[in-house]
Design a protein around this motif. Sequence first.
Motif, PDB file in Angstrom:
ATOM      1  N   PHE A  61       3.266  -0.430   9.123  1.00 64.00           N
ATOM      2  CA  PHE A  61       3.282  -1.877   8.889  1.00 64.00           C
ATOM      3  C   PHE A  61       3.235  -2.138   7.384  1.00 64.00           C
ATOM      4  CE2 PHE A  61       1.173  -1.110  12.948  1.00 64.00           C
ATOM      5  CZ  PHE A  61       1.914  -1.919  13.796  1.00 64.00           C
ATOM      6  N   VAL A  62       4.199  -2.928   6.884  1.00 66.82           N
ATOM      7  CA  VAL A  62       4.306  -3.193   5.451  1.00 66.82           C
ATOM      8  C   VAL A  62       4.439  -4.702   5.223  1.00 66.82           C
ATOM      9  CG1 VAL A  62       5.633  -2.799   3.346  1.00 66.82           C
ATOM     10  CG2 VAL A  62       5.415  -0.974   5.048  1.00 66.82           C
ATOM     11  N   ASP A  63       3.534  -5.273   4.436  1.00 68.49           N
ATOM     12  CA  ASP A  63       3.623  -6.663   3.971  1.00 68.49           C
ATOM     13  C   ASP A  63       3.882  -6.620   2.479  1.00 68.49           C
ATOM     14  OD1 ASP A  63       3.213  -8.283   6.294  1.00 68.49           O
ATOM     15  OD2 ASP A  63       1.111  -7.660   6.303  1.00 68.49           O
ATOM     16  N   ASP A  64       5.139  -6.762   2.096  1.00 69.91           N
ATOM     17  CA  ASP A  64       5.531  -6.611   0.697  1.00 69.91           C
ATOM     18  C   ASP A  64       5.547  -7.972   0.000  1.00 69.91           C
ATOM     19  OD1 ASP A  64       6.329  -5.532  -1.651  1.00 69.91           O
ATOM     20  OD2 ASP A  64       8.290  -4.844  -0.952  1.00 69.91           O
ATOM     21  N   GLY A  65       4.843  -8.081  -1.127  1.00 65.46           N
ATOM     22  CA  GLY A  65       4.827  -9.308  -1.911  1.00 65.46           C
ATOM     23  C   GLY A  65       3.992 -10.418  -1.299  1.00 65.46           C
ATOM     24  N   ILE A  66       2.953 -10.080  -0.507  1.00 61.22           N
ATOM     25  CA  ILE A  66       2.116 -11.078   0.164  1.00 61.22           C
ATOM     26  C   ILE A  66       0.654 -10.827  -0.195  1.00 61.22           C
ATOM     27  CG2 ILE A  66       1.464 -12.125   2.361  1.00 61.22           C
ATOM     28  CD1 ILE A  66       4.035 -11.095   3.549  1.00 61.22           C
ATOM     29  N   SER A  67      -0.042 -11.866  -0.556  1.00 59.89           N
ATOM     30  CA  SER A  67      -1.446 -11.741  -0.920  1.00 59.89           C
ATOM     31  C   SER A  67      -2.305 -11.418   0.301  1.00 59.89           C
ATOM     32  CB  SER A  67      -1.936 -13.041  -1.570  1.00 59.89           C
ATOM     33  OG  SER A  67      -3.342 -12.999  -1.777  1.00 59.89           O
ATOM     34  N   GLY A  68      -3.420 -10.735   0.043  1.00 57.07           N
ATOM     35  CA  GLY A  68      -4.339 -10.386   1.127  1.00 57.07           C
ATOM     36  C   GLY A  68      -5.458 -11.387   1.309  1.00 57.07           C
ATOM     37  N   LYS A  69      -5.371 -12.571   0.677  1.00 63.04           N
ATOM     38  CA  LYS A  69      -6.440 -13.561   0.776  1.00 63.04           C
ATOM     39  C   LYS A  69      -6.475 -14.235   2.142  1.00 63.04           C
ATOM     40  CE  LYS A  69      -3.573 -17.232  -1.211  1.00 63.04           C
ATOM     41  NZ  LYS A  69      -3.411 -18.185  -2.321  1.00 63.04           N
ATOM     42  N   ASN A  70      -5.346 -14.207   2.894  1.00 63.62           N
ATOM     43  CA  ASN A  70      -5.286 -14.777   4.238  1.00 63.62           C
ATOM     44  C   ASN A  70      -4.754 -13.733   5.201  1.00 63.62           C
ATOM     45  OD1 ASN A  70      -4.074 -17.313   2.312  1.00 63.62           O
ATOM     46  ND2 ASN A  70      -5.933 -17.686   3.489  1.00 63.62           N
ATOM     47  N   ARG A 102      -8.434  -9.154   1.247  1.00 65.73           N
ATOM     48  CA  ARG A 102      -9.183  -9.546   0.054  1.00 65.73           C
ATOM     49  C   ARG A 102     -10.001 -10.800   0.347  1.00 65.73           C
ATOM     50  NH1 ARG A 102      -8.772  -7.012  -4.684  1.00 65.73           N
ATOM     51  NH2 ARG A 102      -6.949  -5.725  -5.161  1.00 65.73           N
ATOM     52  N   ASP A 103     -10.542 -10.845   1.540  1.00 65.61           N
ATOM     53  CA  ASP A 103     -11.386 -11.965   1.952  1.00 65.61           C
ATOM     54  C   ASP A 103     -12.526 -11.421   2.806  1.00 65.61           C
ATOM     55  OD1 ASP A 103     -11.918 -14.945   2.530  1.00 65.61           O
ATOM     56  OD2 ASP A 103     -11.662 -14.111   4.543  1.00 65.61           O
ATOM     57  N   GLU A 104     -13.732 -11.916   2.561  1.00 67.86           N
ATOM     58  CA  GLU A 104     -14.904 -11.398   3.266  1.00 67.86           C
ATOM     59  C   GLU A 104     -14.833 -11.667   4.767  1.00 67.86           C
ATOM     60  OE1 GLU A 104     -18.781 -11.836   0.851  1.00 67.86           O
ATOM     61  OE2 GLU A 104     -17.467 -13.394   0.044  1.00 67.86           O
ATOM     62  N   ILE A 147     -16.581  -8.178  -3.752  1.00 68.40           N
ATOM     63  CA  ILE A 147     -15.874  -7.910  -5.011  1.00 68.40           C
ATOM     64  C   ILE A 147     -14.385  -8.219  -4.847  1.00 68.40           C
ATOM     65  CG2 ILE A 147     -15.194  -6.112  -6.629  1.00 68.40           C
ATOM     66  CD1 ILE A 147     -17.908  -4.794  -6.128  1.00 68.40           C
ATOM     67  N   ASP A 148     -13.794  -7.827  -3.709  1.00 72.33           N
ATOM     68  CA  ASP A 148     -12.380  -8.102  -3.465  1.00 72.33           C
ATOM     69  C   ASP A 148     -12.111  -9.604  -3.396  1.00 72.33           C
ATOM     70  OD1 ASP A 148     -11.739  -5.448  -3.452  1.00 72.33           O
ATOM     71  OD2 ASP A 148     -11.898  -5.222  -1.261  1.00 72.33           O
ATOM     72  N   ALA A 149     -13.011 -10.333  -2.729  1.00 71.96           N
ATOM     73  CA  ALA A 149     -12.847 -11.786  -2.625  1.00 71.96           C
ATOM     74  C   ALA A 149     -12.994 -12.433  -4.002  1.00 71.96           C
ATOM     75  CB  ALA A 149     -13.867 -12.370  -1.641  1.00 71.96           C
ATOM     76  N   GLN A 150     -13.936 -11.916  -4.793  1.00 71.08           N
ATOM     77  CA  GLN A 150     -14.134 -12.452  -6.143  1.00 71.08           C
ATOM     78  C   GLN A 150     -12.905 -12.202  -7.007  1.00 71.08           C
ATOM     79  OE1 GLN A 150     -16.764 -14.226  -6.700  1.00 71.08           O
ATOM     80  NE2 GLN A 150     -16.287 -14.747  -8.828  1.00 71.08           N
ATOM     81  N   TYR A 151     -12.233 -11.108  -6.766  1.00 64.70           N
ATOM     82  CA  TYR A 151     -11.012 -10.786  -7.510  1.00 64.70           C
ATOM     83  C   TYR A 151      -9.949 -11.870  -7.284  1.00 64.70           C
ATOM     84  CZ  TYR A 151      -6.605  -8.466  -8.651  1.00 64.70           C
ATOM     85  OH  TYR A 151      -5.363  -8.170  -9.153  1.00 64.70           O
ATOM     86  N   LEU A 256      -7.256 -23.424  -3.926  1.00 65.04           N
ATOM     87  CA  LEU A 256      -7.184 -22.091  -3.338  1.00 65.04           C
ATOM     88  C   LEU A 256      -7.731 -22.098  -1.910  1.00 65.04           C
ATOM     89  CD1 LEU A 256      -6.648 -19.035  -3.726  1.00 65.04           C
ATOM     90  CD2 LEU A 256      -9.007 -18.836  -4.524  1.00 65.04           C
ATOM     91  N   GLY A 257      -6.983 -21.480  -1.016  1.00 72.13           N
ATOM     92  CA  GLY A 257      -7.427 -21.311   0.362  1.00 72.13           C
ATOM     93  C   GLY A 257      -7.542 -19.837   0.700  1.00 72.13           C
ATOM     94  N   THR A 258      -8.667 -19.431   1.239  1.00 69.75           N
ATOM     95  CA  THR A 258      -8.873 -18.032   1.618  1.00 69.75           C
ATOM     96  C   THR A 258      -9.366 -17.968   3.052  1.00 69.75           C
ATOM     97  OG1 THR A 258     -11.146 -18.067   0.767  1.00 69.75           O
ATOM     98  CG2 THR A 258      -9.417 -17.342  -0.742  1.00 69.75           C
ATOM     99  N   GLY A 259      -9.345 -16.771   3.616  1.00 68.83           N
ATOM    100  CA  GLY A 259      -9.832 -16.607   4.980  1.00 68.83           C
ATOM    101  C   GLY A 259      -8.917 -17.280   5.975  1.00 68.83           C
TER     102      GLY A 259
END
Length: 555
Positions: A61-70, A102-104, A147-151, A256-259
């Motif tokens: 599984f590859v998600d290329d160019g997509i942030s891990g915040k969601n 990258r989200d808790e 730490i990842d979420a803070q990044y 910014l929206g996360t999670g």
Amino acid sequence: MNYAEQIKQKLQRGSTEPLKAVVYARVSTDNEGQKDSCSNQVAMAESFVSSHPNIELLSIFVDDGISGKNDFTRPQYNAMVDLLQTEGFDLIITKALSRLNRDELNSLLLNSMLIEHNATVYTLEDGQVHDFEDINSGLLHSLKYAIDAQYVKQQSINGRKTQELRIQKKELSAKDISFGYDWHRDTKTITINEDQAEIVKWMFDEYVYRNCVPSDIQEQLKSKKGMYLSLRTIRNIIHDERYIGNFYINKRTSKLGTGKSKSKRIPLPKEQWVLCERPDLQIVDEDVFKMAQRVHNNRITVYEKPDKEVTKAYFQGTHLYASKVFCPVCGQPYQYGFSDRAKQIPLYMIKNHSECTNPVRRIKEEDLKEITQMTLRKMTENQDDLFDSLEKTLSDVVKTYKVDRSGVEKFKKQKAAKEKQLDNLIDQLSESDLTDQAKNRIKSKINAISSELDGLDKEIEKSSSAKLDGSYVNDKMNQIRRALLELRKFDVIDRQKILNYIDHISMPADGNVQIYLKTGDMTGFGASNDLRVCTGGIQDDPCSKHGPYPHFQSL
């Protein structure tokens, strides 16, 4: 030994215990520095799998160019989670935990799913099999997730600072271009696309000099130039100041929206926009652009805005009890319909009510009319005290007239005071939510009495001994009572009466029909009123031998 320890033993060289695994790779940007990052991650994972013959690789599984915040923006991540929940596997092979999330919140949710399905994660950067059930490891994981979420948050802050600096320097970026321009990534500059610029000039000429509308321009683009642009794009081009060299930046900001929350783009008022003048990027002559705006303004048709009452009536509906009957449990309104196929018996029924505990599904319009009539008649019965006060006032007025010639001037002052009292009484009657027609009838009677009292001035001048008949007050009060008795009948219940008197009607599960008046009063009707409401489905056959409604509930 927990399942993570068992998986760790199966990964030891020489082990023949089978393992089912998947590979997940992700990179958040598509710049040149990370162009091959996903392929590198996959290559590292495949090399690891090849060194362990007992691993069965189910999927990559590859998600290329997509942030891990969601998680909802990553289709491959969600496909991996679905595979875990449906078929299951033992191991996720990835470069680092930050590649997964990258989200808790999302990290903890994935941990829970992995524990539930006896699976874990192997990270290539440190060669670690993660034990999510271990207390000590859990603390380290929580710290890593924070730490990842803070990044991500820090990256957002850095982006804002970069944007602020760009605004101060009035620098344009790739997002500031539109049709007719090209962005050069290597030099970070904007130039005019000559082919597209000619089309833009042609569109303005068609719009200004040939009286074409956007739909005409769209059709000609398709037939003559083999190009399709949406009507919205064409309209935006006609009004876009970029084509005269005026580029605006800082037109919007973001949150910014996360999670589980999405990032939001928030438009800013035009006062906060920053103008960046670039005459070297002008495509359309400024005079032609201004003419296009005047043409647009001249074509605008101004429609008269309807008043609030007309708009309110439109949204309320046209049926007799539209927007007035509600379920007190779920709050849904009852909608107009018919209980028979011939559409001769109107009723009000509630749809999509399967999850509501209220069994009362519908009520006939005739029953609603009957309880409305009883409610309004009961309301007018409480006005007797007001009529007694009015009768006393009229009697005082007549007695005041029984004076000799020498008291005429004094009488006029008293008469004015009494007329003021009559007006106050009329205002009190209007507070009982009488219709305008009823109010006008009462006022006409009072005005008629006042006119007759005014005529007594001349009679007193002719003869100071003249006296009024003792039945005068009774006759006039009887006239008023007869007029109001006609109003009390409420033989006809129309939409206007319902709008004037009824706030809403409630259909609770106990079978009582509750009428809430605009005066704040509430009237309930139960079994003593011999009314019935239906609790069955809307497919009940009104022509059935069991009667019109086989599932009636008595009130």
